[in-house]
Motif scaffolding. Structure first.
Motif, PDB file in Angstrom:
ATOM      1  N   SER A  32       0.841  -1.207   0.000  1.00 55.98           N
ATOM      2  CA  SER A  32       0.000   0.000   0.000  1.00 55.98           C
ATOM      3  C   SER A  32       0.867   1.243   0.000  1.00 55.98           C
ATOM      4  O   SER A  32       1.948   1.237   0.592  1.00 55.98           O
ATOM      5  N   PHE A  33       0.402   2.270  -0.623  1.00 62.57           N
ATOM      6  CA  PHE A  33       1.133   3.538  -0.636  1.00 62.57           C
ATOM      7  C   PHE A  33       0.189   4.679  -1.016  1.00 62.57           C
ATOM      8  O   PHE A  33      -0.913   4.415  -1.525  1.00 62.57           O
ATOM      9  N   ALA A  34       0.646   5.887  -0.732  1.00 62.26           N
ATOM     10  CA  ALA A  34      -0.144   7.051  -1.148  1.00 62.26           C
ATOM     11  C   ALA A  34       0.356   7.450  -2.530  1.00 62.26           C
ATOM     12  O   ALA A  34       1.568   7.565  -2.733  1.00 62.26           O
ATOM     13  N   ASN A  35      -0.538   7.611  -3.461  1.00 61.46           N
ATOM     14  CA  ASN A  35      -0.075   7.989  -4.807  1.00 61.46           C
ATOM     15  C   ASN A  35       0.152   9.501  -4.886  1.00 61.46           C
ATOM     16  O   ASN A  35      -0.038  10.212  -3.900  1.00 61.46           O
ATOM     17  N   GLN A  36       0.532   9.965  -6.066  1.00 62.64           N
ATOM     18  CA  GLN A  36       0.896  11.380  -6.216  1.00 62.64           C
ATOM     19  C   GLN A  36      -0.258  12.306  -5.824  1.00 62.64           C
ATOM     20  O   GLN A  36      -0.048  13.414  -5.387  1.00 62.64           O
ATOM     21  N   GLY A  37      -1.472  11.800  -5.982  1.00 61.07           N
ATOM     22  CA  GLY A  37      -2.634  12.617  -5.645  1.00 61.07           C
ATOM     23  C   GLY A  37      -3.017  12.498  -4.180  1.00 61.07           C
ATOM     24  O   GLY A  37      -4.031  13.048  -3.751  1.00 61.07           O
ATOM     25  N   GLY A  38      -2.226  11.727  -3.424  1.00 62.81           N
ATOM     26  CA  GLY A  38      -2.505  11.590  -1.991  1.00 62.81           C
ATOM     27  C   GLY A  38      -3.532  10.511  -1.665  1.00 62.81           C
ATOM     28  O   GLY A  38      -3.932  10.350  -0.513  1.00 62.81           O
ATOM     29  N   GLU A  39      -3.997   9.770  -2.684  1.00 63.23           N
ATOM     30  CA  GLU A  39      -4.966   8.701  -2.399  1.00 63.23           C
ATOM     31  C   GLU A  39      -4.227   7.476  -1.873  1.00 63.23           C
ATOM     32  O   GLU A  39      -3.132   7.166  -2.353  1.00 63.23           O
ATOM     33  N   ASN A  40      -4.843   6.783  -0.926  1.00 64.13           N
ATOM     34  CA  ASN A  40      -4.244   5.541  -0.440  1.00 64.13           C
ATOM     35  C   ASN A  40      -4.659   4.404  -1.364  1.00 64.13           C
ATOM     36  O   ASN A  40      -5.846   4.116  -1.505  1.00 64.13           O
ATOM     37  N   VAL A  41      -3.651   3.810  -1.979  1.00 63.48           N
ATOM     38  CA  VAL A  41      -3.939   2.755  -2.954  1.00 63.48           C
ATOM     39  C   VAL A  41      -3.149   1.493  -2.598  1.00 63.48           C
ATOM     40  O   VAL A  41      -2.158   1.560  -1.882  1.00 63.48           O
ATOM     41  N   SER A  42      -3.625   0.349  -3.107  1.00 58.44           N
ATOM     42  CA  SER A  42      -2.940  -0.926  -2.832  1.00 58.44           C
ATOM     43  C   SER A  42      -2.925  -1.787  -4.082  1.00 58.44           C
ATOM     44  O   SER A  42      -3.869  -1.761  -4.879  1.00 58.44           O
ATOM     45  N   LEU A  43      -1.836  -2.564  -4.205  1.00 56.81           N
ATOM     46  CA  LEU A  43      -1.814  -3.586  -5.243  1.00 56.81           C
ATOM     47  C   LEU A  43      -2.754  -4.678  -4.773  1.00 56.81           C
ATOM     48  O   LEU A  43      -2.695  -5.078  -3.600  1.00 56.81           O
ATOM     49  N   ARG A  44      -3.608  -5.170  -5.642  1.00 53.38           N
ATOM     50  CA  ARG A  44      -4.644  -6.098  -5.177  1.00 53.38           C
ATOM     51  C   ARG A  44      -4.035  -7.367  -4.574  1.00 53.38           C
ATOM     52  O   ARG A  44      -3.156  -7.988  -5.187  1.00 53.38           O
ATOM     53  N   PRO A  45      -4.486  -7.752  -3.378  1.00 53.67           N
ATOM     54  CA  PRO A  45      -3.977  -8.997  -2.800  1.00 53.67           C
ATOM     55  C   PRO A  45      -4.823 -10.195  -3.199  1.00 53.67           C
ATOM     56  O   PRO A  45      -4.429 -11.344  -2.971  1.00 53.67           O
ATOM     57  N   GLU A  46      -5.998  -9.946  -3.788  1.00 57.63           N
ATOM     58  CA  GLU A  46      -6.907 -11.016  -4.208  1.00 57.63           C
ATOM     59  C   GLU A  46      -7.906 -10.425  -5.187  1.00 57.63           C
ATOM     60  O   GLU A  46      -7.930  -9.208  -5.383  1.00 57.63           O
ATOM     61  N   GLY A  47      -8.737 -11.286  -5.793  1.00 60.33           N
ATOM     62  CA  GLY A  47      -9.567 -10.800  -6.897  1.00 60.33           C
ATOM     63  C   GLY A  47     -11.026 -10.516  -6.583  1.00 60.33           C
ATOM     64  O   GLY A  47     -11.661  -9.691  -7.248  1.00 60.33           O
ATOM     65  N   THR A  48     -11.582 -11.167  -5.548  1.00 61.53           N
ATOM     66  CA  THR A  48     -13.035 -11.097  -5.341  1.00 61.53           C
ATOM     67  C   THR A  48     -13.532  -9.684  -5.003  1.00 61.53           C
ATOM     68  O   THR A  48     -14.593  -9.270  -5.481  1.00 61.53           O
ATOM     69  N   ALA A  49     -12.746  -8.955  -4.196  1.00 62.78           N
ATOM     70  CA  ALA A  49     -13.184  -7.614  -3.795  1.00 62.78           C
ATOM     71  C   ALA A  49     -13.406  -6.738  -5.042  1.00 62.78           C
ATOM     72  O   ALA A  49     -14.415  -6.028  -5.145  1.00 62.78           O
ATOM     73  N   SER A  50     -12.468  -6.825  -5.984  1.00 59.83           N
ATOM     74  CA  SER A  50     -12.588  -6.000  -7.195  1.00 59.83           C
ATOM     75  C   SER A  50     -13.776  -6.446  -8.051  1.00 59.83           C
ATOM     76  O   SER A  50     -14.423  -5.616  -8.701  1.00 59.83           O
ATOM     77  N   ILE A  51     -14.031  -7.742  -8.056  1.00 62.47           N
ATOM     78  CA  ILE A  51     -15.168  -8.239  -8.846  1.00 62.47           C
ATOM     79  C   ILE A  51     -16.474  -7.683  -8.263  1.00 62.47           C
ATOM     80  O   ILE A  51     -17.348  -7.219  -9.002  1.00 62.47           O
ATOM     81  N   ALA A  52     -16.580  -7.707  -6.933  1.00 65.98           N
ATOM     82  CA  ALA A  52     -17.798  -7.193  -6.290  1.00 65.98           C
ATOM     83  C   ALA A  52     -17.930  -5.689  -6.563  1.00 65.98           C
ATOM     84  O   ALA A  52     -19.031  -5.194  -6.845  1.00 65.98           O
ATOM     85  N   ARG A  53     -16.793  -4.976  -6.506  1.00 64.62           N
ATOM     86  CA  ARG A  53     -16.823  -3.542  -6.808  1.00 64.62           C
ATOM     87  C   ARG A  53     -17.276  -3.300  -8.246  1.00 64.62           C
ATOM     88  O   ARG A  53     -18.134  -2.454  -8.520  1.00 64.62           O
ATOM     89  N   ALA A  54     -16.738  -4.094  -9.170  1.00 63.60           N
ATOM     90  CA  ALA A  54     -17.100  -3.919 -10.583  1.00 63.60           C
ATOM     91  C   ALA A  54     -18.579  -4.244 -10.809  1.00 63.60           C
ATOM     92  O   ALA A  54     -19.256  -3.570 -11.588  1.00 63.60           O
ATOM     93  N   TYR A  55     -19.073  -5.252 -10.113  1.00 60.69           N
ATOM     94  CA  TYR A  55     -20.492  -5.635 -10.229  1.00 60.69           C
ATOM     95  C   TYR A  55     -21.375  -4.436  -9.856  1.00 60.69           C
ATOM     96  O   TYR A  55     -22.349  -4.130 -10.542  1.00 60.69           O
ATOM     97  N   ILE A  56     -20.983  -3.735  -8.794  1.00 62.67           N
ATOM     98  CA  ILE A  56     -21.767  -2.566  -8.341  1.00 62.67           C
ATOM     99  C   ILE A  56     -21.568  -1.399  -9.321  1.00 62.67           C
ATOM    100  O   ILE A  56     -22.531  -0.826  -9.840  1.00 62.67           O
ATOM    101  N   ASN A  57     -20.299  -1.085  -9.616  1.00 65.06           N
ATOM    102  CA  ASN A  57     -19.986   0.074 -10.470  1.00 65.06           C
ATOM    103  C   ASN A  57     -20.662  -0.005 -11.834  1.00 65.06           C
ATOM    104  O   ASN A  57     -21.036   1.019 -12.400  1.00 65.06           O
ATOM    105  N   HIS A  58     -20.782  -1.191 -12.383  1.00 66.03           N
ATOM    106  CA  HIS A  58     -21.321  -1.326 -13.744  1.00 66.03           C
ATOM    107  C   HIS A  58     -22.788  -1.771 -13.753  1.00 66.03           C
ATOM    108  O   HIS A  58     -23.275  -2.226 -14.784  1.00 66.03           O
TER     109      HIS A  58
END
Ligand code: AMP
Length: 469
Positions: free
Chosen positions: A109-135
């Motif tokens: 995890s790290f803060a990007n140039q814009g100050g957002e806290n971001v992480s390299l994904r440690p697993e796939g399901t969380a992103s799938i659930a997010r994509a299901y909602i977002n789309h």
């Protein structure tokens, strides 16, 4: 240039050379071999610990699994989805759980140039659930069946079977609560690994749901471990207050030793969760999937509800602490809602590709190499080389798997390459053949050569190879 000046210059050069050679002979420090000098000047940069290159020789194993994963997805009607590698850290906090090892200790995890806290994904399901909602995938006919393939990142202690960048292939079904979905996923996981030539055993359990069965169980679990607190590792002493279910998948030997006597969650399941679990097992019995009940299997992520499972190579399932699980999954009925979506029951699994490849290699499973070629095109002389460029492209377009090496000049060196590649046929095009509008077809097994009309190259090859590649 006048003769005398030339002579003087030559003498001068000789003198310099002699002085240099005398100096180097006199020097007490022996001259270093060139390689050592280069190394000293520029230290070689290495990979980060726990990260690996996947070299060309390894690619056939990846292709082997990917082909089968694609085939499985097609027959079970899963659609491919790719989500970004980098996500908001909050996604994993919320989905996987703040007090899991993954989120607490292992995220990049790290803060990007814009100050957002971001992480390299440690697993796939969380992103799938997010994509299901977002789309707005809840507007699609349910269930939505998705599969993915890609790198995951966990800052774990690198050891055999544990990398910091590893790859998973996962299958998820969102929008269906019925137990048949849990069974379908277990069957699919088993089928995929079976199609690679490996025999698996699936460990299954139900961990119920927070609202109906887990509170009472947690109480009993805490009572059990409190009475044995002094025997626990430091992390588990903390887990006791924060997240007692995590005690069950602690890898420390002293904690693992206690696990066998701890209360079993199946004894605390409410009727609805028990009924769901029984149905899953009945489906598995129906088609004879090899599974064992592991009443203390909880999985290392907080989003799971009801059914959980892990996939082991047959014979290694007893040693669940040895980082030997090939994959795991389960139901996550509350995840989409937790991430701000509508209530959406769901389930899925992920397979660890490096571990599966290691098992495929250990089992000496023969993996076909898709990059194998059957024709080598050898050319002699500039004229033939020019013509070969076009012929090579024609062969490729006609669907032949051909190779060539335009930088080699002699026939001998080109035939050596053809032999190493184990091609069936070598086409030879020399100056004479170009002028005669012919080509030589050499059978590499017998060494027999035949001169054929250049225009008939493709049809002759088809005849000789006995198929259209
Ligand atoms: P998990 O959801 O954490 O159980 O991960 C699913 C599968 O991914 C495991 O069964 C492993 O095969 C694989 N896996 C998880 N972590 C690692 C790692 N650090 N290195 C290699 N493979 C891993």
């Amino acid at each position: 240039m006048p003769q005398t000046k030339k002579n003087t210059l030559t003498e001068e050069k000789k003198e310099i050379a002699q002085t240099k050679s005398k100096q180097s002979k006199k020097s007490a420090v022996p001259e270093l071999p060139q390689s050592v000098m280069v190394e000293k000047a520029k230290p070689v940069l290495n990979l980060l610990r726990g990260f690996k290159d996947i070299l060309p020789v390894e690619q056939k194993y990846w292709q082997y699994i990917e082909d089968r994963a694609k085939g499985l997805a097609l027959s079970y009607r899963f659609e491919k989805i790719d989500t970004p590698i980098l996500e908001e850290t909050k996604l994993f906090y919320t989905a996987v759980g703040k007090q899991t090892d993954i989120v607490e200790k292992e995220m990049f995890s790290f803060a990007n140039q814009g100050g957002e806290n971001v992480s390299l994904r440690p697993e796939g399901t969380a992103s799938i659930a997010r994509a299901y909602i977002n789309h707005g995938m809840f507007n699609l006919p349910q269930p939505v069946k998705l599969w993915y393939w890609g790198p995951m990142f966990r800052h774990e202690r690198p050891q055999s079977g544990r990398l910091r960048q590893f790859h998973q292939c996962g299958f998820e079904i969102l929008g269906e609560i019925k137990p048949v979905v849990d069974a379908e996923l277990i069957i699919a996981a088993h089928a995929l690994i079976h199609s690679l030539g490996l025999e698996t055993v699936i460990q299954v359990n139900s961990i119920g749901q927070m609202s109906c069965c887990r509170e009472k169980y947690k109480e009993e679990l805490v009572n059990f471990y409190r009475a044995r607190r002094s025997a626990l590792c430091d992390t588990c002493k903390e887990r006791l207050n924060k997240n007692p279910m995590r005690l069950l998948d602690c890898k420390e030997p002293q904690c693992a030793a206690l696990r066998g006597e701890s209360p079993q969650i199946v004894d605390y399941l409410c009727d609805a969760c028990k009924d769901h679990f029984m149905k899953v097992l009945e489906y598995l019995d129906e088609i004879n999937i090899p599974y064992t009940l592991n009443p203390r299997l909880v999985r290392g992520l907080d989003y799971y509800t009801r059914t959980v499972f892990e996939i082991y190579l047959k014979g290694t399932e007893e040693n669940s602490l040895a980082q030997s699980a090939l994959g795991g999954g389960g139901r996550y009925d509350l995840l989409v809602e937790t991430l701000g979506g509508r209530p959406t029951p769901a389930a899925g699994f992920a397979l660890g590709l490096e571990r599966i490849i290691a098992k495929v290699k250990e089992a000496n499973i023969s993996v076909e190499d898709n990059s194998k070629v059957s024709i080598f095109l050898a050319c002699l002389g500039e004229y033939a080389k020019r013509k070969s460029l076009g012929l090579f492209e024609d062969l490729r377009r006609e669907g032949f798997r051909a190779a060539t090496n335009f930088s080699k000049e002699t026939l001998k060196s080109q035939l050596e390459i053809a032999n190493k590649m184990k091609v069936k046929i070598t086409l030879i095009l020399g100056q004479k053949e170009v002028l005669d509008e012919t080509i030589i077809i050499r059978d590499m097994d017998t060494g027999v050569q035949e001169v054929v009309d250049y225009k008939k190259t493709v049809s002759e090859l088809r005849k000789k190879l006995g198929m259209i590649e």
